[in-house]
Design an enzyme around this catalytic site. Structure first.
Site, PDB file in Angstrom:
ATOM      1  N   SER A 153      -4.123  21.206  22.569  1.00 19.34           N
ATOM      2  CA  SER A 153      -5.190  21.238  23.569  1.00 19.34           C
ATOM      3  C   SER A 153      -6.419  21.968  23.051  1.00 19.34           C
ATOM      4  O   SER A 153      -7.542  21.499  23.217  1.00 19.34           O
ATOM      5  CB  SER A 153      -4.709  21.936  24.851  1.00 19.34           C
ATOM      6  OG  SER A 153      -3.874  21.098  25.583  1.00 19.34           O
TER       7      SER A 153
ATOM      8  N   TYR B 248       1.548  13.139  28.440  1.00 21.85           N
ATOM      9  CA  TYR B 248       0.928  12.323  27.404  1.00 21.85           C
ATOM     10  C   TYR B 248       0.983  10.856  27.817  1.00 21.85           C
ATOM     11  O   TYR B 248       1.876  10.450  28.566  1.00 21.85           O
ATOM     12  CB  TYR B 248       1.684  12.460  26.075  1.00 21.85           C
ATOM     13  CG  TYR B 248       1.408  13.741  25.359  1.00 21.85           C
ATOM     14  CD1 TYR B 248       0.189  13.961  24.740  1.00 21.85           C
ATOM     15  CD2 TYR B 248       2.369  14.746  25.313  1.00 21.85           C
ATOM     16  CE1 TYR B 248      -0.065  15.149  24.083  1.00 21.85           C
ATOM     17  CE2 TYR B 248       2.115  15.944  24.654  1.00 21.85           C
ATOM     18  CZ  TYR B 248       0.898  16.134  24.042  1.00 21.85           C
ATOM     19  OH  TYR B 248       0.639  17.310  23.396  1.00 21.85           O
TER      20      TYR B 248
ATOM     21  N   ASP C   2      -1.099  26.303  23.529  1.00 25.27           N
ATOM     22  CA  ASP C   2      -1.118  24.875  23.213  1.00 25.27           C
ATOM     23  C   ASP C   2      -2.229  24.559  22.208  1.00 25.27           C
ATOM     24  O   ASP C   2      -3.383  24.343  22.568  1.00 25.27           O
ATOM     25  CB  ASP C   2      -1.303  24.088  24.521  1.00 25.27           C
ATOM     26  CG  ASP C   2      -1.181  22.588  24.314  1.00 25.27           C
ATOM     27  OD1 ASP C   2      -1.225  22.129  23.147  1.00 25.27           O
ATOM     28  OD2 ASP C   2      -1.050  21.873  25.314  1.00 25.27           O
TER      29      ASP C   2
ATOM     30  N   GLN D 160       0.478  26.861  28.344  1.00 25.09           N
ATOM     31  CA  GLN D 160      -0.890  26.330  28.147  1.00 25.09           C
ATOM     32  C   GLN D 160      -1.703  27.176  27.179  1.00 25.09           C
ATOM     33  O   GLN D 160      -2.480  26.662  26.384  1.00 25.09           O
ATOM     34  CB  GLN D 160      -1.624  26.280  29.484  1.00 25.09           C
ATOM     35  CG  GLN D 160      -1.503  24.950  30.197  1.00 25.09           C
ATOM     36  CD  GLN D 160      -2.310  24.919  31.488  1.00 25.09           C
ATOM     37  OE1 GLN D 160      -3.216  25.724  31.680  1.00 25.09           O
ATOM     38  NE2 GLN D 160      -1.977  23.984  32.354  1.00 25.09           N
TER      39      GLN D 160
ATOM     40  N   ARG E  74       4.504  21.193  27.147  1.00 28.03           N
ATOM     41  CA  ARG E  74       3.349  21.161  28.054  1.00 28.03           C
ATOM     42  C   ARG E  74       3.734  21.690  29.432  1.00 28.03           C
ATOM     43  O   ARG E  74       3.794  20.946  30.414  1.00 28.03           O
ATOM     44  CB  ARG E  74       2.844  19.729  28.166  1.00 28.03           C
ATOM     45  CG  ARG E  74       2.297  19.217  26.845  1.00 28.03           C
ATOM     46  CD  ARG E  74       1.159  18.268  27.080  1.00 28.03           C
ATOM     47  NE  ARG E  74       0.063  18.583  26.190  1.00 28.03           N
ATOM     48  CZ  ARG E  74      -1.116  17.971  26.243  1.00 28.03           C
ATOM     49  NH1 ARG E  74      -1.351  17.036  27.126  1.00 28.03           N
ATOM     50  NH2 ARG E  74      -2.080  18.316  25.416  1.00 28.03           N
TER      51      ARG E  74
END
Lengths: 382, 382
Positions: B139, B233, B136, B133, B128
């Protein structure tokens, strides 16, 4: 006087005629509320909620019918073909019934229901005048249907409604085409906009363009003869008009992921607006929600109450949608009925003022006869 | 080099590893795309769409596996327990596989999958960090899940989401409580707000309060010790913490029509946040959507993949939600993979740069061994 609320018996029906909040205004009119046990349960109103509000729970359905001076139902007569007849046989002379009776679909059933000598008001017939807006059950139920149609489409679609600019790229918004900009259509437009779709609206009545645009949707211009009928409803057009309309709609439909059709004409078969050719032109994974399914459907491939897969497009023909949002639908229906009762009941008595166009316009049976001119005409009576 | 995209075989899986728009950027990297027939069909991409974009359709699934230098799947290894093993056996030494492998749930399966000598990258392990990003997948799939959770709840509820001021009275808006404000939770909040609900959000990490509020939701303060773990997280808390949290949540849940829970900790059983007592306290007709159902659920009554009715509340435990919005989910996944490939492929060759923390962080098997330190640790290997 006693107002009775039986439990609805139409298969799958979850609404109830009056909700507990109706007790207070009805008490002010001099009426008591007598409710069949579990009448409101499916709408989220257990018996205790009625008792807490000041209503009484009846020992049986028969007690409701035999004791009440006036009955409030959601569906009666032709609106509840299988089990509604049994209720009608419980009515007695001089008793009042307020319900949706669907008299335009089956005028003969309505004529027959006069036999028992009760006075039946069919709320679909509430005239579309300003004073009666707050009693207009077709409008309030259409609000629910328009909202739910969008949810059904969104749940079906292989993509999300809003444009999303994410780290994983930009996702295009869904394109939603709403056909018919009555109450249901406008609510569908508003809901689809809310959820983030690009929305297009169309109606044969050019006067609604401004309303469609005020909700942020694009109004699709068809350059066709206007079609506004009596009472603000769309009127029925000839086949040549529909053919031209279909040609122009093909182009729009082919570019949309969702089509929601809402073109129903009271008491008539719905016009076919979406042909198989149009369905075929839609992107794979598209969805059609046909709110006119109950009247035969606006889409050629619609099957009432079924989900049809054709040409990689899913066509939903949902029935009785307001019953799927029973709490809000019952609240609105109950408010409609309560307002209606304020015109009908004075100091604990029904005062039948036939100079009141709302009362006269909704009263269908009286003294053993069908007294509504339009229903009589449809039934072929003089 | 040839990049192969097999059809997904996990039951009900509708996503595809790469969509046709990926062909262009991959061509620029010197790669050709070889796609199993019908691989993209359920996501809305027929074979012809791949061909039009410049990809080739393979004669068989075996051709994809035997010809490709690098394979892209959505689900492999432990993420496809029933039928994924057959695919792993088709891998050969030196071949690359990029997929979601769920290595934290079944680390031993991951260790076993090293046997064939292929290099397997598990995309759930993308670190992360800002640069990663765009790769990911957790996500991007959580974005889909958060959106869909709201639709499922809205479709279930006996009322509409928005406040409506109509001629038939004012209808109260739905109250939606979103538990866990990660990507899924924030998307659920945004979608529920869009649809018009009153939204409350909660997370153990007080740092997300601002994000919750920026979406127009109320942040529920619990006045408890913060619980932000590594990598942004939520970390696992002790039982005493959860007990206190439950006491405070009971009050909030009892006032809500919808609860959406999103508290999943990678590789762990989800914490129970919604007890039966809380379910019982909700208004009749309420709905719970438990996005942690796959990990055992955040609600005590959740049954994975089922709809549970208890205490007049409906509890949905949907599985594999991103597959229900396959077009957008595949677009996002494909974009994630394409960006990942830009770090891995240069001039038509895989260049394995293990100083790149994204590459090193996701590479799980190599040279016949599991090489990922955390996966080894979970599997009890030194």
């Amino acid at each position: 006087m006693i107002i009775g609320v039986p439990r609805e018996t139409f298969p799958g029906e979850r609404r109830v005629g009056l909700v507990p909040t109706a007790v207070k205004p009805l008490t002010r009119l001099g009426a008591e509320l007598l409710v069949e046990s579990q009448a409101g349960l499916a709408a989220g109103y257990p018996d205790q909620a009625y008792v807490d509000a000041g209503a009484r729970i009846a020992a049986s359905r028969d007690e409701v019918f035999s004791t009440a001076d006036l009955l409030v139902q959601v569906r009666a007569a032709a609106s509840n073909p299988a089990t509604g007849q049994a209720d009608l046989e419980k009515l007695r002379e001089g008793q009042f019934l307020i319900a949706m009776c669907d008299p335009l679909s089956d005028p003969q059933a309505m004529v027959n229901s006069a036999d028992r000598g009760a006075m039946i008001f069919s709320l679909e017939l509430v005239p579309r005048i300003t004073r009666a807006q707050s009693m207009d059950v077709l409008s309030s139920m259409a609000t629910i249907a328009g909202y739910k149609a969008v949810l059904l489409a969104a749940n079906q679609l292989p993509q999300m409604f809003p444009m999303m600019m994410t780290a994983a790229g930009t996702l295009a918004p869904a394109r939603v085409f709403v056909v018919g900009a009555g109450v249901a259509g406008l609510q569908a437009i508003a809901t689809a906009k809310r959820l983030g779709a690009v929305v297009l609206g169309y109606d044969v009545r050019p006067a609604v363009k401004e309303q469609v645009e005020s909700l942020g949707a694009k109004f699709v211009e068809m350059e066709l003869e206007a079609a506004e009928g009596k009472g603000g409803y769309a009127r029925e057009m000839d086949e040549e008009f529909y053919r031209k309309q279909r040609e122009m709609m093909l182009r729009v439909v082919a570019e949309c992921d969702v089509v929601i059709t809402t073109a129903a004409i009271p008491g008539k078969k719905a016009p076919i607006l979406i042909t198989e050719e149009m369905v075929q032109a839609m992107p794979p994974g598209s969805a059609i929600v046909d709110l006119a399914a109950e009247r035969g459907g606006n889409c050629e491939l619609t099957k009432a109450g079924e989900v049809v897969e054709a040409h990689d497009v899913t066509i939903l023909g949902p029935l009785n949608i307001p019953s799927d949002i029973p709490r809000h639908a019952s609240q609105m229906y109950s408010n409609n009925v309560t307002t209606f009762l304020k015109s009908l009941v004075k100091d604990g008595k029904v005062v039948l003022d036939l100079t009141d166009e709302v009362i006269a316009g909704t009263l269908v049976t009286r003294g053993g006869k069908c007294v509504h001119p339009f229903v009589r005409e449809l039934a072929g009576l003089p």
